[in-house]
Design a protein around this motif. Structure first.
Motif, mmCIF file in Angstrom:
data_model
loop_
_atom_site.group_PDB
_atom_site.id
_atom_site.type_symbol
_atom_site.label_atom_id
_atom_site.label_comp_id
_atom_site.label_asym_id
_atom_site.label_seq_id
_atom_site.Cartn_x
_atom_site.Cartn_y
_atom_site.Cartn_z
ATOM 1 N N MET A 145 0.824 -1.211 0.000
ATOM 2 C CA MET A 145 0.000 0.000 0.000
ATOM 3 C C MET A 145 0.864 1.270 0.000
ATOM 4 N N GLY A 146 1.999 1.181 0.678
ATOM 5 C CA GLY A 146 2.871 2.354 0.742
ATOM 6 C C GLY A 146 3.375 2.777 -0.616
ATOM 7 N N LEU A 147 3.801 1.796 -1.425
ATOM 8 C CA LEU A 147 4.290 2.108 -2.776
ATOM 9 C C LEU A 147 3.152 2.627 -3.644
ATOM 10 N N ILE B 49 2.653 6.272 -2.887
ATOM 11 C CA ILE B 49 3.646 7.129 -3.539
ATOM 12 C C ILE B 49 3.254 7.394 -4.982
ATOM 13 N N GLY C 231 0.266 4.975 3.241
ATOM 14 C CA GLY C 231 1.329 4.262 3.937
ATOM 15 C C GLY C 231 1.051 4.068 5.414
ATOM 16 N N GLU D 109 0.868 6.351 7.731
ATOM 17 C CA GLU D 109 1.759 7.217 8.487
ATOM 18 C C GLU D 109 0.980 8.348 9.164
ATOM 19 N N LEU E 272 8.791 8.032 3.765
ATOM 20 C CA LEU E 272 7.892 6.886 3.875
ATOM 21 C C LEU E 272 8.696 5.589 3.818
ATOM 22 N N PRO E 273 8.331 4.590 4.615
ATOM 23 C CA PRO E 273 9.060 3.314 4.589
ATOM 24 C C PRO E 273 9.102 2.682 3.196
ATOM 25 N N ALA E 274 8.049 2.867 2.413
ATOM 26 C CA ALA E 274 8.003 2.244 1.086
ATOM 27 C C ALA E 274 9.013 2.858 0.123
ATOM 28 N N PHE E 275 9.539 4.042 0.470
ATOM 29 C CA PHE E 275 10.493 4.677 -0.445
ATOM 30 C C PHE E 275 11.781 3.873 -0.570
ATOM 31 N N SER E 276 12.076 3.021 0.410
ATOM 32 C CA SER E 276 13.284 2.201 0.315
ATOM 33 C C SER E 276 13.260 1.329 -0.931
ATOM 34 N N THR E 277 12.060 0.918 -1.349
ATOM 35 C CA THR E 277 11.944 0.135 -2.581
ATOM 36 C C THR E 277 12.328 0.962 -3.789
#
Length: 484
Positions: free
Chosen positions: A1-3, A6, A38, A40, A357-362
């Motif tokens: 969901m986080g990605l 974004i 995300g 957040e 956001l944690p999903a940004f690591s991807t």
């Protein structure tokens, strides 16, 4: 969901910005949508991430927005821009009309004049020259883009453009980073662009195409068009709504009085960057009251700011009698800097939320895994973000806010010089930003009274293709020879 959040946030930003909605509203809204998906905390992201990053951008770069806009307005109202551009046209003559327009734009923008000020001055001159020479007016936007928005924005060493200033605090570089590579890139952009325009002109003459019918009053309508204004203020550092405020001199300035302030920008910038600042004792910058920073983090911005301030003083002194309403002119220039600075700062705040956001690591892992090495991945990142935002400065700042320290760490491990990364990042931001929704493109076409259908293909060839070729050359040469 986080990605997914974004991607939805980016889509909302691009879609509604293209429709003319204010980025001041769009950027925080799109950032909060991404944060919501995300899972957040929204208010924390709004006040502690978005606003903190936007304010940080303004703290670093607002002096350049402010001084650049004031300088551009003073040059415009004193008649200096008209004089400098007209001088170039007279020297080259009617047989080299396209070259005259390109170099006129290059002269004033490399000298620090704001892009939109240059547009409103050079377009009428170009129309007159093209009409007399029988060259189709649909080629005017491409000629102006080549001179104002390619090599003088991103490649030529020492250019005072905001794009060239943005990497300096991240990489500890100067406006003259990788000068040899910058000059090579400039020659590629200029040479290929002129070849294309010459080819287009020859083909038009063979087809019997002449100047064409002109749309009168297009420039005046563009200055008052709110849609143009909203797009323009995210693209460069001058609010078109202020172009008619103040009082213009009816007579152009003497050529020497017009060109000297432009030379002051370049010379003072060079002297400050290479001679003055390196010799100063600035150990006090490490104190907490000055932010606990270093000279490397602020030297570039200081150099450009001092150069623009010196040029402002020179313009006023040399053209005092032609500045009939100095206070109004300077007020208009100052006002013209505010909306662009805050618009780009909002884009920066949006990027900061996305990066947090944690999903940004991807996304980060994908960018860093791009084949070709860190220079290629840096170029791809700045290209994509500049294309999505329609803003070279916004896309570049978002990319470096999110990935700048990562690339500094990579450079220290691999031995890549930060000056090379600086030049790659800046040229990369000035390629795909020239998509149809780019504010500078929309504004220029409106001022010329032309449409995307008539002129955009030639803009792509001289703006995007030439910059991509230069970017490839810089990456290839830099990978083999390093920065020079």
């Amino acid at each position: 969901m986080g990605l997914l959040g974004i991607l939805i946030g980016l889509a909302l930003l691009v879609l509604f910005a293209f429709r003319g909605w204010s980025v001041l509203l769009l950027a925080p809204f799109a950032a909060l949508v991404a944060a919501l998906f995300g899972g957040e905390p929204l208010l924390a992201h709004l006040t502690q991430v978005f606003m903190a990053s936007a304010a940080g951008f303004l703290a670093q770069f607002f002096p350049i927005f402010l001084l650049g806009a004031v300088f551009g307005k003073l040059m415009d109202d004193s008649g200096a821009v008209r004089s400098a551009a007209g001088f170039m046209a007279q020297r080259l003559g009617e047989r080299r009309v396209v070259l005259a327009v390109v170099l006129a734009g290059a002269l004033v923008t490399y000298g620090g004049v704001s892009l939109f000020v240059a547009f409103f001055v050079i377009v009428p001159m170009a129309q007159s020259l093209f009409r007399e020479a029988g060259i189709p007016r649909r080629l005017i936007p491409a000629a102006i883009v080549l001179g104002t928005s390619t090599f003088t924005m991103s490649a030529l060493p020492g250019t005072p453009s905001i794009q060239n200033a943005i990497p300096m605090p991240f990489f500890g570089t100067t406006p003259f980073a990788a000068p040899g590579l910058g000059i090579i890139a400039s020659f590629i952009m200029l040479g290929v662009g002129l070849w294309w325009l010459r080819r287009a002109e020859t083909a038009a003459r063979r087809a019997g195409e002449n100047y064409g019918d002109e749309t009168h009053g297009a420039a005046e309508r563009a200055a008052d068009d709110e849609l143009v204004r909203e797009r323009a203020t995210t693209a460069r550092e001058f609010d078109p709504a202020e172009i008619r405020h103040g009082r213009r001199s009816e007579a152009p300035a003497p050529v020497a009085n017009a060109i000297l302030p432009l030379a002051v920008v370049v010379i003072v910038n060079l002297v400050m960057s290479l001679l003055v600042l390196p010799r100063l004792d600035v150990s006090y910058l490490a104190e907490q009251r000055f932010g606990g920073t270093s000279l490397a983090a602020v030297a570039g911005v200081w150099s450009v700011a001092v150069a623009l301030a010196a040029a402002i003083v020179a313009t006023i002194v040399l053209n005092w009698t032609r500045l009939a309403s100095l206070r109004q002119t300077m007020d208009a220039g100052a006002n013209a800097s505010v909306l662009p600075a805050f618009s780009v700062a909002s884009l920066v705040g949006f990027g900061a939320v996305i990066a947090a956001l944690p999903a940004f690591s991807t996304v980060r892992d994908w960018v860093l895994s791009i084949e070709g090495g860190p220079l290629v991945s840096l170029a791809v990142a700045t290209n994509i973000l500049a294309a999505l935002t329609g803003s070279a400065s916004g896309g570049l700042t978002i990319a470096l806010d999110a990935l700048g320290q990562t690339y500094v760490d990579i450079a220290s491990r691999t031995g890549i010089e930060l000056a090379l990364m600086h030049r790659v990042a800046v040229i990369g931001s000035g390629t795909l930003d020239i998509l149809p929704h780019n504010g500078a493109v929309v504004s220029l076409l409106s001022i010329c009274g032309l449409t995307h259908r008539e002129s955009y293909f030639d803009i792509v060839m001289v703006g995007i293709v030439t910059s991509l070729l230069a970017l490839v050359a810089v990456i290839a040469l830099g990978s083999v020879l390093g920065s020079f």
